[in-house]
Design a protein around this motif. Sequence first.
Motif, mmCIF file in Angstrom:
data_model
loop_
_atom_site.group_PDB
_atom_site.id
_atom_site.type_symbol
_atom_site.label_atom_id
_atom_site.label_comp_id
_atom_site.label_asym_id
_atom_site.label_seq_id
_atom_site.Cartn_x
_atom_site.Cartn_y
_atom_site.Cartn_z
ATOM 1 N N THR B 538 0.816 -1.211 0.000
ATOM 2 C CA THR B 538 0.000 0.000 0.000
ATOM 3 C C THR B 538 0.849 1.259 0.000
ATOM 4 O OG1 THR B 538 -0.098 -0.278 2.374
ATOM 5 C CG2 THR B 538 -2.019 -0.986 1.113
ATOM 6 N N ASP B 539 2.099 1.104 0.278
ATOM 7 C CA ASP B 539 2.959 2.285 0.370
ATOM 8 C C ASP B 539 3.439 2.685 -1.016
ATOM 9 O OD1 ASP B 539 4.754 4.246 0.892
ATOM 10 O OD2 ASP B 539 5.636 3.232 2.622
ATOM 11 N N VAL B 540 2.990 3.819 -1.478
ATOM 12 C CA VAL B 540 3.333 4.239 -2.836
ATOM 13 C C VAL B 540 4.828 4.461 -2.981
ATOM 14 C CG1 VAL B 540 3.060 6.707 -2.483
ATOM 15 C CG2 VAL B 540 2.624 5.728 -4.735
ATOM 16 N N ALA B 541 5.475 4.809 -1.870
ATOM 17 C CA ALA B 541 6.923 5.010 -1.915
ATOM 18 C C ALA B 541 7.620 3.736 -2.351
ATOM 19 C CB ALA B 541 7.436 5.449 -0.544
ATOM 20 N N HIS B 542 7.198 2.601 -1.796
ATOM 21 C CA HIS B 542 7.801 1.324 -2.185
ATOM 22 C C HIS B 542 7.602 1.061 -3.665
ATOM 23 C CE1 HIS B 542 7.537 -0.284 2.202
ATOM 24 N NE2 HIS B 542 8.475 0.630 2.034
ATOM 25 N N LEU B 543 6.380 1.309 -4.106
ATOM 26 C CA LEU B 543 6.091 1.071 -5.525
ATOM 27 C C LEU B 543 6.981 1.952 -6.403
ATOM 28 C CD1 LEU B 543 2.180 1.077 -5.336
ATOM 29 C CD2 LEU B 543 3.676 -0.913 -5.517
ATOM 30 N N ALA B 544 7.104 3.210 -5.994
ATOM 31 C CA ALA B 544 7.887 4.138 -6.806
ATOM 32 C C ALA B 544 9.358 3.725 -6.833
ATOM 33 C CB ALA B 544 7.738 5.556 -6.263
ATOM 34 N N ASP B 545 9.861 3.232 -5.685
ATOM 35 C CA ASP B 545 11.256 2.800 -5.657
ATOM 36 C C ASP B 545 11.489 1.602 -6.566
ATOM 37 O OD1 ASP B 545 11.841 4.763 -3.925
ATOM 38 O OD2 ASP B 545 11.739 3.525 -2.112
ATOM 39 N N ALA B 546 10.435 0.806 -6.743
ATOM 40 C CA ALA B 546 10.605 -0.423 -7.518
ATOM 41 C C ALA B 546 10.597 -0.164 -9.021
ATOM 42 C CB ALA B 546 9.502 -1.409 -7.151
ATOM 43 N N LEU B 547 10.005 0.935 -9.425
ATOM 44 C CA LEU B 547 9.776 1.141 -10.858
ATOM 45 C C LEU B 547 11.057 1.353 -11.684
ATOM 46 C CD1 LEU B 547 7.490 1.310 -12.937
ATOM 47 C CD2 LEU B 547 7.573 3.799 -12.676
ATOM 48 N N PRO B 548 12.011 2.186 -11.213
ATOM 49 C CA PRO B 548 13.151 2.485 -12.097
ATOM 50 C C PRO B 548 13.877 1.225 -12.586
ATOM 51 C CG PRO B 548 13.149 4.008 -10.263
ATOM 52 C CD PRO B 548 12.065 3.003 -9.987
ATOM 53 N N ALA B 549 14.121 0.271 -11.676
ATOM 54 C CA ALA B 549 14.845 -0.933 -12.089
ATOM 55 C C ALA B 549 14.061 -1.676 -13.164
ATOM 56 C CB ALA B 549 15.097 -1.826 -10.881
ATOM 57 N N LEU B 550 12.744 -1.737 -12.978
ATOM 58 C CA LEU B 550 11.891 -2.416 -13.960
ATOM 59 C C LEU B 550 11.959 -1.719 -15.323
ATOM 60 C CD1 LEU B 550 8.453 -3.471 -12.505
ATOM 61 C CD2 LEU B 550 10.288 -4.875 -13.427
ATOM 62 N N ASP B 572 3.319 -1.910 -16.228
ATOM 63 C CA ASP B 572 2.189 -1.048 -16.543
ATOM 64 C C ASP B 572 1.238 -0.929 -15.355
ATOM 65 O OD1 ASP B 572 3.175 -0.480 -18.942
ATOM 66 O OD2 ASP B 572 1.938 -1.887 -20.092
ATOM 67 N N THR B 573 0.958 -2.068 -14.741
ATOM 68 C CA THR B 573 0.049 -1.979 -13.590
ATOM 69 C C THR B 573 0.712 -1.195 -12.470
ATOM 70 O OG1 THR B 573 0.861 -4.125 -12.877
ATOM 71 C CG2 THR B 573 -1.243 -4.092 -14.025
ATOM 72 N N LEU B 574 2.018 -1.339 -12.364
ATOM 73 C CA LEU B 574 2.743 -0.614 -11.325
ATOM 74 C C LEU B 574 2.585 0.900 -11.509
ATOM 75 C CD1 LEU B 574 4.380 -1.675 -8.990
ATOM 76 C CD2 LEU B 574 6.450 -1.350 -10.324
ATOM 77 N N VAL B 575 2.695 1.335 -12.764
ATOM 78 C CA VAL B 575 2.562 2.770 -13.031
ATOM 79 C C VAL B 575 1.173 3.247 -12.626
ATOM 80 C CG1 VAL B 575 2.529 4.542 -14.805
ATOM 81 C CG2 VAL B 575 4.254 2.754 -14.888
ATOM 82 N N VAL B 576 0.154 2.468 -12.973
ATOM 83 C CA VAL B 576 -1.207 2.863 -12.627
ATOM 84 C C VAL B 576 -1.342 3.014 -11.123
ATOM 85 C CG1 VAL B 576 -3.623 2.182 -12.705
ATOM 86 C CG2 VAL B 576 -2.130 1.770 -14.677
ATOM 87 N N ARG B 577 -0.832 2.012 -10.406
ATOM 88 C CA ARG B 577 -0.916 2.071 -8.944
ATOM 89 C C ARG B 577 -0.195 3.303 -8.399
ATOM 90 N NH1 ARG B 577 -2.645 -3.153 -7.498
ATOM 91 N NH2 ARG B 577 -1.809 -4.660 -8.952
ATOM 92 N N ILE B 578 0.975 3.563 -8.954
ATOM 93 C CA ILE B 578 1.733 4.715 -8.468
ATOM 94 C C ILE B 578 0.974 5.998 -8.733
ATOM 95 C CG2 ILE B 578 3.837 6.076 -8.789
ATOM 96 C CD1 ILE B 578 5.267 3.434 -9.445
ATOM 97 N N ALA B 579 0.449 6.095 -9.966
ATOM 98 C CA ALA B 579 -0.249 7.321 -10.355
ATOM 99 C C ALA B 579 -1.437 7.588 -9.436
ATOM 100 C CB ALA B 579 -0.723 7.209 -11.801
ATOM 101 N N LEU B 580 -2.099 6.514 -9.019
ATOM 102 C CA LEU B 580 -3.244 6.693 -8.136
ATOM 103 C C LEU B 580 -2.802 7.100 -6.739
ATOM 104 C CD1 LEU B 580 -5.493 3.684 -9.177
ATOM 105 C CD2 LEU B 580 -5.879 6.129 -9.594
ATOM 106 N N GLY B 581 -1.733 6.500 -6.302
ATOM 107 C CA GLY B 581 -1.323 6.707 -4.914
ATOM 108 C C GLY B 581 -0.478 7.947 -4.703
ATOM 109 N N PHE B 582 0.056 8.479 -5.775
ATOM 110 C CA PHE B 582 1.041 9.538 -5.603
ATOM 111 C C PHE B 582 0.471 10.833 -5.016
ATOM 112 C CE2 PHE B 582 4.978 11.715 -6.345
ATOM 113 C CZ PHE B 582 5.904 10.678 -6.346
ATOM 114 N N PRO B 583 -0.602 11.373 -5.598
ATOM 115 C CA PRO B 583 -1.076 12.666 -5.069
ATOM 116 C C PRO B 583 -1.369 12.648 -3.579
ATOM 117 C CG PRO B 583 -2.115 12.178 -7.159
ATOM 118 C CD PRO B 583 -1.372 10.957 -6.780
#
Lengths: 374, 782
Positions: B538-550, B572-583
């Motif tokens: 649920t932590d968007v920070a974790h998701l965001a940290d994971a994206l660059p390597a991918l 792709d799903t990761l980006v969607v999740r991040i985009a939702l959680g970021f704001p």
Amino acid sequence: MSAKAAATEATEPTVLRQHAEHAFAGELDALRKADADSGRPRPPRWKLSPWAVATYLLGGRLQDGTEITAKYIGPRRIVEIAIATLATDRALLLVGVPGTAKTWVSEHLAAAISGDSTLLVQGTAGTPEEAMRYGWNYAQLLAHGPSRDALVPSPLMVAMSTGAIARIEELTRIPADVQDTLITILSEKTLPIPELGEETQAEKGFSVIATANDRDKGVNDLSSALRRRFNTVVLPLPATAEEEIAIVSQRVQSLGKALELPEVPAAHEEIRRVVTVFRELRSGLTEDGKTKLKTPSGTLSPAEAISVVAGGIALAAHFGDGTLRPADIAAGIIGAVVKDTSTDKLVWQEYLETVARGRDGWTDFYRSCREVSA
Amino acid sequence: MTVTATPAGPVAGAGAAAGPVTLLGIRHHGPGSARAVAAALAELKPDAILIEGPPEADALIPMAAHPSMRPPVALLVYADADPSRAGFWPFAEFSPEWIAMRFGVGADIPVRFIDLPSGHRFADLPQDEDAEDREQGTASEDDQEEQRHSEERHALDSMRRTDPIAALATAAGYDDPERWWEDVVEQRANGTFSALDSFAAIAEAMAAVRDQTRPEDEQREAYMRQCIREEIKAGRQRIAVICGAFHVPALAEIGPAAPDAKILKELPKKAKTTATWVPWTHGRLSFRSGYGAGIESPGWYHHLFTAPDLVVERWLARVAELFRAEDLMVSSAHLIEATRLAQTLATLRGRTLAGLTEVTEAVQSVLCDGYDTQMALVRDKLVIGEDLGEVPPDVPVVPLAADLAKEHKRLRFGPRPGQTEVKLDLREPNPGDKSRLLHRLNILGIHWGTLGRSQGSGTFWETWSLDWQPEFAVKLVEAAIWGTTVATAASAKSADRAANAEQLAGITDVVEACLLADLPDALDPIMTLLADRAALDTDVAHLADALPALARTLRYGDVRGTDTSSLRKVADTLVVRIALGFPPACSGLDEDGAQKMRVRMDKTHQAVGLLDDAAAIQEWHRALRLVADREGMTGLLAGRALRLLYDADKIGGDELNRRMGLALTPGVPPAEAAAWLDGVLSGGAMLLIHDPVLLGLLDRWIAGIPADTFTDVLPLLRRTFSNFEGPERRKIGELARTVGAAPVAGVAAGAEPPGFDRARGDRALPVVRMLLGLGTKGETDA
């Protein structure tokens, strides 16, 4: 034996600066005796054994209790290489930035080995070949034609015929063609005199100590043929502050004696301050390694530190209250640091404001410097 | 030595317990000792040889005589349960123990090791200690002790234990113990030199040097005595014992067995161990391990051992060869003078033979013009000397090591001494495999190659810097639990790492590593894992940290021809999740948190760009717009989002001006406005330089800050501007001088600055288009 005793014992105290072999005659005698007692072998024509020469330069206490003052404070290795070089009849080249005791070491080596440090050729841009080989007494030459009597030998030639050490100062300032005369002397150990059809062959014990400046590189760089005839020793700047303080205080003391300056006590703190300033500016880093500094254009060698302190003592003795105070060294230290006024002045002011200001016990010094710079 | 109680050689006093024993007290890695041991063994003709070394390796001794065994090599003994508990016993060609081993094997005499079994030590150690072995630990203690008290006495004290012969040499004024040995020990008998006599002399000296022992020493020596007793019992007539000189006095009197048995009984239970031979390097001989005695000049010792005569002259000839290979001029005359200087220096110092110190000083003075820059070359290439040993292929190894050896052979890509660089073209099969091997080894913790930082440029190329360390032998054994081949082991370890990763970023790192190492078997389960974890995290920070390597993996993965379709789905799903959680994650942050979030925003933005997927980019931009718009958002992040959108051409210059005007109105607290400004401006000053309207807004805002809040805002502004390059700052300064006075004529947004030559500029455009991949015909919509 202390430097004081050596100075008073010498015969002619009226000269401004005595030759090493006179100033330290007592120590040299004691070393000679120690050599004779222990039967150490001496290379041909050497006045002392290599061990005794090393002791003379580095200091120590002899078995009969004579204290030998240290002439060179620095790595023992360097002195040993220098002596071993001369013992193998190779020429010795001392290299270092100005003020690292090159001339000092060469004078004392010559004094200890040959008992004569005066066979000296001062290298300049205008040093002629005659200074390296021989000249002529023209009155004699015209009256009687070429003969040995009309020949005026150079110090180098004298050293060859007597088997002594000749010294050449600032070898790299000498024009390349004049330098080349050394090649035959150093490799064949002979000096031909074509005018007489004769030659002077070097006696055993002859060698050459030359000094050259690191900063002068490129002026008249040695040809590789000449360089090959030298063993090179690089004299480093003092490794630690304590070493440098020892060098400065010892030399200041003996200088003060020779110049008959009135006694000025307790200069240690000011010497430490001068050395600290010099070392920090030279390395571009404060002692605690925390602050970066700009470095001035001068070399800030121990020799300059010595003259700053000696000048300060003269000021204190004649115009001050007889104690070396920060005000006495302020003018000297600025003179040493600020050489090229445009940039060095900035360097000095930055140092004064960022480092000297606010350092414990430096308030007087800071204030005096401000007064002088203003 | 010949034991004091009885004469050496064939047993004279047969009744005495120590009768048949001859002790040869040596200096570990001492070439002088090695020569003496060879001579003594030839003289003695022993019927059993006992060597100070790990008894677990007894069975490996015959391999020392194997034709393809080439020192330096080391015996490796490790605990089966925990291979990181290991000890090395290195041997060079000039090691006395090596000489003794080969002599014994060659003469078909039983040879055995008699040091305390390593199993006891490994059991002894606490779990967390990185244990070479116990002596390693004590040696480094000694090091620290030496540092603390630089006085000679302390140095000598510790030297007495680890290298007593060097201590004797130091006391005699020698700084090169081997030259002292030659001078004093070998030349002692004036030609009628007997190695056995010289060992007797060493034993006498040791009795004087050895004054204190430690419990460890007593345990080891008790074990050694027990071994000697066994051999005597077995009826051996002439037993040669090769051990460190330090131990000789303790082994001289064998005495009754009971006290020793008692000491050994108290030892911890032996751990199960395995032993093997591994290649070693000269450089590593200088470290203290195994025997606790390191040497600093293995190359010089090797020379001392192998040079038949004229040691100094031959050494200088090698120096000359080295210098000439580097195009440095060295003549024979130089060598003559250097030899003479070295010898004179030795004489001056009262030494009969010139040692390494004298020779080095002579080289520096005669060959290097007194400077020490070239001396580093001599030190690396000769004094230490790069040399890597070899062990025969049939040495027992773990299957993983055998597989690696096979790979080395298949790819013609084996370890080499020293550091080397290779450049690999991944499109070619062989270099591609090499790259895979290096990546796989890195996964296994064997960092043979370090990847150069050239990833930005051509992605078909990899630059590796290779440096094989002998300790990798242990790492290989450790890694053996993961599998029997490099590929399977790397896969298994990756899967394990992914399963145990605490955060999502850990998993994506593994994914990236797996793709680089080409481990498709590992990838599938990890991808499933990744998708599951991403859904639950649920932590968007974790998701965001994971994206660059991918994103990197997706972008560059196809260079290797790997199938990345499943990966793309996850990304792709990761980006969607991040985009939702970021704001929501961007509000209510303190300054530290905001800074961290800003870095994440930048990285995610970059990663989304790399993904090159229109839908993903759109999602992300929507999120950014929300952050930029929303009231109450942390100023820094709102500003940053606006800037990213502006850079991506999603909002125009007018809009930016409007927003800047809003943000910098007097109603907004200046501190918050400054943070917002930091977000907008950081990462390049071009915006300000090229848009005078913005600069004007900024200028007016700064001028309008009340005096009392100005000091609060100043640090923030300073931080923003200090990130700009020097020339940029100067330019802004120059512009700021005019901006307040009047609108700058001719430099308004979009207009051409004075002196702008459009025709010349146009000529460069085709190239720029090509570089941007826009084709030649399309007009850019500026």
